[in-house]
Design a protein around this motif. Structure first.
Motif, PDB file in Angstrom:
ATOM      1  N   LEU A 100       0.838  -1.200   0.000  1.00 36.52           N
ATOM      2  CA  LEU A 100       0.000   0.000   0.000  1.00 36.52           C
ATOM      3  C   LEU A 100       0.873   1.250   0.000  1.00 36.52           C
ATOM      4  O   LEU A 100       1.905   1.302   0.670  1.00 36.52           O
ATOM      5  N   HIS A 101       0.402   2.245  -0.724  1.00 35.84           N
ATOM      6  CA  HIS A 101       1.078   3.549  -0.736  1.00 35.84           C
ATOM      7  C   HIS A 101       0.030   4.607  -0.345  1.00 35.84           C
ATOM      8  O   HIS A 101      -0.683   4.423   0.637  1.00 35.84           O
ATOM      9  N   TRP A 102      -0.052   5.700  -1.091  1.00 37.38           N
ATOM     10  CA  TRP A 102      -1.081   6.703  -0.803  1.00 37.38           C
ATOM     11  C   TRP A 102      -2.358   6.245  -1.478  1.00 37.38           C
ATOM     12  O   TRP A 102      -2.436   6.189  -2.704  1.00 37.38           O
ATOM     13  N   ILE A 103      -3.394   5.918  -0.687  1.00 40.97           N
ATOM     14  CA  ILE A 103      -4.587   5.265  -1.241  1.00 40.97           C
ATOM     15  C   ILE A 103      -5.858   6.071  -0.939  1.00 40.97           C
ATOM     16  O   ILE A 103      -6.947   5.512  -0.926  1.00 40.97           O
ATOM     17  N   CYS A 104      -5.706   7.377  -0.707  1.00 43.67           N
ATOM     18  CA  CYS A 104      -6.863   8.223  -0.380  1.00 43.67           C
ATOM     19  C   CYS A 104      -7.552   8.731  -1.640  1.00 43.67           C
ATOM     20  O   CYS A 104      -7.377   8.179  -2.715  1.00 43.67           O
ATOM     21  N   ASN A 105      -8.358   9.760  -1.477  1.00 42.54           N
ATOM     22  CA  ASN A 105      -9.142  10.332  -2.574  1.00 42.54           C
ATOM     23  C   ASN A 105     -10.125   9.321  -3.146  1.00 42.54           C
ATOM     24  O   ASN A 105     -10.328   9.205  -4.356  1.00 42.54           O
ATOM     25  N   GLY A 106     -10.754   8.559  -2.222  1.00 46.10           N
ATOM     26  CA  GLY A 106     -11.816   7.649  -2.626  1.00 46.10           C
ATOM     27  C   GLY A 106     -11.361   6.365  -3.278  1.00 46.10           C
ATOM     28  O   GLY A 106     -12.147   5.725  -3.979  1.00 46.10           O
ATOM     29  N   TYR A 107     -10.110   5.933  -3.042  1.00 41.92           N
ATOM     30  CA  TYR A 107      -9.614   4.736  -3.731  1.00 41.92           C
ATOM     31  C   TYR A 107      -9.827   3.458  -2.914  1.00 41.92           C
ATOM     32  O   TYR A 107     -10.521   2.553  -3.361  1.00 41.92           O
ATOM     33  N   LEU A 108      -9.248   3.364  -1.726  1.00 44.87           N
ATOM     34  CA  LEU A 108      -9.356   2.140  -0.937  1.00 44.87           C
ATOM     35  C   LEU A 108     -10.124   2.419   0.355  1.00 44.87           C
ATOM     36  O   LEU A 108      -9.711   3.247   1.165  1.00 44.87           O
ATOM     37  N   ARG A 109     -11.223   1.738   0.524  1.00 42.31           N
ATOM     38  CA  ARG A 109     -12.047   1.905   1.713  1.00 42.31           C
ATOM     39  C   ARG A 109     -11.339   1.311   2.939  1.00 42.31           C
ATOM     40  O   ARG A 109     -10.678   0.264   2.838  1.00 42.31           O
ATOM     41  N   ILE A 110     -11.476   1.956   4.082  1.00 42.29           N
ATOM     42  CA  ILE A 110     -10.858   1.467   5.313  1.00 42.29           C
ATOM     43  C   ILE A 110     -11.247   0.020   5.585  1.00 42.29           C
ATOM     44  O   ILE A 110     -10.409  -0.806   5.969  1.00 42.29           O
ATOM     45  N   GLU A 111     -12.500  -0.315   5.362  1.00 40.01           N
ATOM     46  CA  GLU A 111     -13.012  -1.648   5.655  1.00 40.01           C
ATOM     47  C   GLU A 111     -12.490  -2.731   4.706  1.00 40.01           C
ATOM     48  O   GLU A 111     -12.653  -3.931   4.960  1.00 40.01           O
ATOM     49  N   THR A 112     -11.849  -2.336   3.610  1.00 39.60           N
ATOM     50  CA  THR A 112     -11.360  -3.308   2.627  1.00 39.60           C
ATOM     51  C   THR A 112     -10.062  -3.968   3.065  1.00 39.60           C
ATOM     52  O   THR A 112      -9.792  -5.126   2.710  1.00 39.60           O
ATOM     53  N   LEU A 113      -9.266  -3.285   3.824  1.00 39.08           N
ATOM     54  CA  LEU A 113      -7.909  -3.751   4.117  1.00 39.08           C
ATOM     55  C   LEU A 113      -7.857  -5.175   4.673  1.00 39.08           C
ATOM     56  O   LEU A 113      -7.042  -5.982   4.201  1.00 39.08           O
ATOM     57  N   PRO A 114      -8.696  -5.561   5.638  1.00 36.29           N
ATOM     58  CA  PRO A 114      -8.607  -6.944   6.149  1.00 36.29           C
ATOM     59  C   PRO A 114      -9.113  -8.005   5.179  1.00 36.29           C
ATOM     60  O   PRO A 114      -8.981  -9.202   5.451  1.00 36.29           O
ATOM     61  N   LYS A 115      -9.664  -7.612   4.044  1.00 35.35           N
ATOM     62  CA  LYS A 115     -10.144  -8.576   3.062  1.00 35.35           C
ATOM     63  C   LYS A 115      -9.022  -9.148   2.201  1.00 35.35           C
ATOM     64  O   LYS A 115      -9.216 -10.141   1.498  1.00 35.35           O
ATOM     65  N   PHE A 116      -7.849  -8.523   2.238  1.00 34.08           N
ATOM     66  CA  PHE A 116      -6.719  -9.049   1.472  1.00 34.08           C
ATOM     67  C   PHE A 116      -6.141 -10.259   2.191  1.00 34.08           C
ATOM     68  O   PHE A 116      -5.883 -10.215   3.397  1.00 34.08           O
ATOM     69  N   SER A 117      -5.908 -11.332   1.449  1.00 30.42           N
ATOM     70  CA  SER A 117      -5.368 -12.541   2.070  1.00 30.42           C
ATOM     71  C   SER A 117      -3.845 -12.527   2.147  1.00 30.42           C
ATOM     72  O   SER A 117      -3.250 -13.291   2.903  1.00 30.42           O
ATOM     73  N   GLN A 118      -3.202 -11.651   1.377  1.00 34.56           N
ATOM     74  CA  GLN A 118      -1.745 -11.592   1.345  1.00 34.56           C
ATOM     75  C   GLN A 118      -1.199 -10.727   2.491  1.00 34.56           C
ATOM     76  O   GLN A 118      -1.897  -9.853   3.007  1.00 34.56           O
TER      77      GLN A 118
END
Length: 421
Positions: A100-118
């Protein structure tokens, strides 16, 4: 090693360029690296636009909650609540590491992060990942607890928007397989003091750049190409919105230059500004000023740095300070305040000058100290270039990250084996 970088964009701002440079560096040492972005500006086929219809809706809709706080600068605060499809898209790539880098401006929702399996690695390009929504805390230290009563929202309520953002991060990120990378020791200390990341592993890896693109160019040639004077000492200042963003410190540079102007330097110095166009009503800086506007390509930036005698980076807060490392790579010494991320780049009176924060007189003194002695300036230029080659070359950065990726991946495999047995 297969790495997928998530970044809002690829080359249109400082954080995006930093992410792209790492991506490029990893590929140069043989890694499989791709970028998945909301907005693509390069022609690189390894940068993939995310492409869903939600992508276009993200930026305008993500900022809607800020309408409740009309005095807040929406470009400096992000809530990241709007849905995305990134978990599904990332699973299609199936990388070893999601970076992850800069992921603001409506790109990655806070709730999405734990959905990644990696396993996740997150490089801090600002403070947003561990605050209640602001990109930099300014003078507020509420991120060390749970935010609320946010001064940037001009809020007096404990349960305000910043507390809501903080609560979501605390809830959804607590069990994530997440390693934090700060680009400077200052940013690492801030992250360690935060309530959200205090128990996380935090490493420090400086940002990298292509030292073959950013290299010293003959000063006379650079000035001729840029139509800059050959018979003056040139003081350079540059950043996106360099003269309007208070965090970039123009309010300190202005009086420092005016003091130099009345102390005998008026006929010797001219100022060069990039990142800002000439204002309709020019400010009296005490010197003739050349405004170069927004500059995007590496060759033009290398020419600008090489044309200057000294670069001034008077930022109040800076996670790293890429303009300083870029200047160094072109052999141009830097004057900055002795604080935040820049103190990791500039070594006082070895390759530049660190002024006492935020003393205008010492800032002016530092500029004069570099300009007044030609032999000293040549030594500073040499040491600046050497530090860039030693610390900031993209291959150096890439190998540091590769070592971290391999360690994290190995630990994840080991833990998975233990759990399955």
């Amino acid at each position: 090693m297969d790495i997928l970088h998530l970044s809002t964009s690829d080359i249109d701002n400082g954080g995006a360029r930093a992410a792209y440079r790492l991506h490029d560096g990893l590929r140069s040492i043989g890694c499989t690296s791709k970028m998945l972005v909301r907005a693509k500006f390069s022609s690189d086929p390894t940068v993939i636009p995310e492409g869903s219809p939600l992508t276009k809706l993200g930026p305008p809709i993500s900022g809607l909650p800020l309408r409740l706080y009309p005095k807040c600068n929406s470009s400096m605060f992000s809530t990241q609540w709007f849905p995305d499809v990134l978990a599904k898209r990332v699973s299609q790539f199936n990388p070893d590491i999601v970076h992850l880098h800069w992921i603001c401006n409506g790109y990655l929702r806070i709730e999405t992060l734990p959905k990644f399996s990696q396993p996740l690695v997150w490089t801090l390009h600002d403070m947003w990942p561990f605050t209640g929504g602001c990109d930099y805390n300014r003078d507020c230290e509420k991120y060390k607890k749970s935010c609320g009563e946010c001064p940037q929202l001009e809020s007096s309520r404990a349960s305000d928007l910043s507390r809501w953002v903080w609560n979501r991060k605390a809830k959804f990120w607590q069990n994530a397989n997440l390693t934090i990378v700060a680009t400077t020791s200052w940013m690492a200390d801030c992250a360690r003091s935060s309530s959200l990341f205090k128990n996380r592993r935090i490493e420090v890896i400086p940002l990298g750049l292509d030292t073959e693109k950013y290299k010293p160019i003959n000063r006379q040639v650079a000035r001729e190409l840029l139509n800059l004077p050959q018979d003056k000492q040139l003081v350079l200042f540059g950043a996106i919105n360099s003269t309007s963003d208070a965090r970039k410190g123009f309010q300190f540079l202005l009086p420092a230059l005016q003091r130099l102007s009345v102390s005998g330097w008026k006929d010797q110095i001219e100022l060069v500004v990039f990142g800002a166009s000439k204002p309709e009503k020019p400010i009296d800086l005490g010197f003739n000023t050349h405004y170069l506007g927004r500059v995007h390509d590496d060759i033009s930036l290398a020419l600008i740095y090489s044309a200057a005698d000294v670069m001034v980076v008077p930022s109040v807060q800076e996670a790293f300070g890429q303009t300083a490392s870029e200047a160094f790579s072109c052999g141009t010494p830097v004057v900055a305040f002795d604080g935040t991320g820049l103190k990791d780049i500039v070594d006082h009176q070895q390759n530049g000058y660190l002024a006492t924060p935020f003393e205008v007189d010492d800032l002016a003194k530092g500029i004069a100290w570099i300009l007044e002695d030609g032999e000293r300036q040549q030594k500073l230029r040499f040491e600046a270039r050497q530090k860039s080659l030693r610390e900031f070359a993209k291959e150096v950065q890439a190998r540091r990250y590769l070592s971290l990726y391999e360690e994290i991946k190995g630990a994840s495999v080991s833990e998975g084996f233990v759990k399955s047995s």
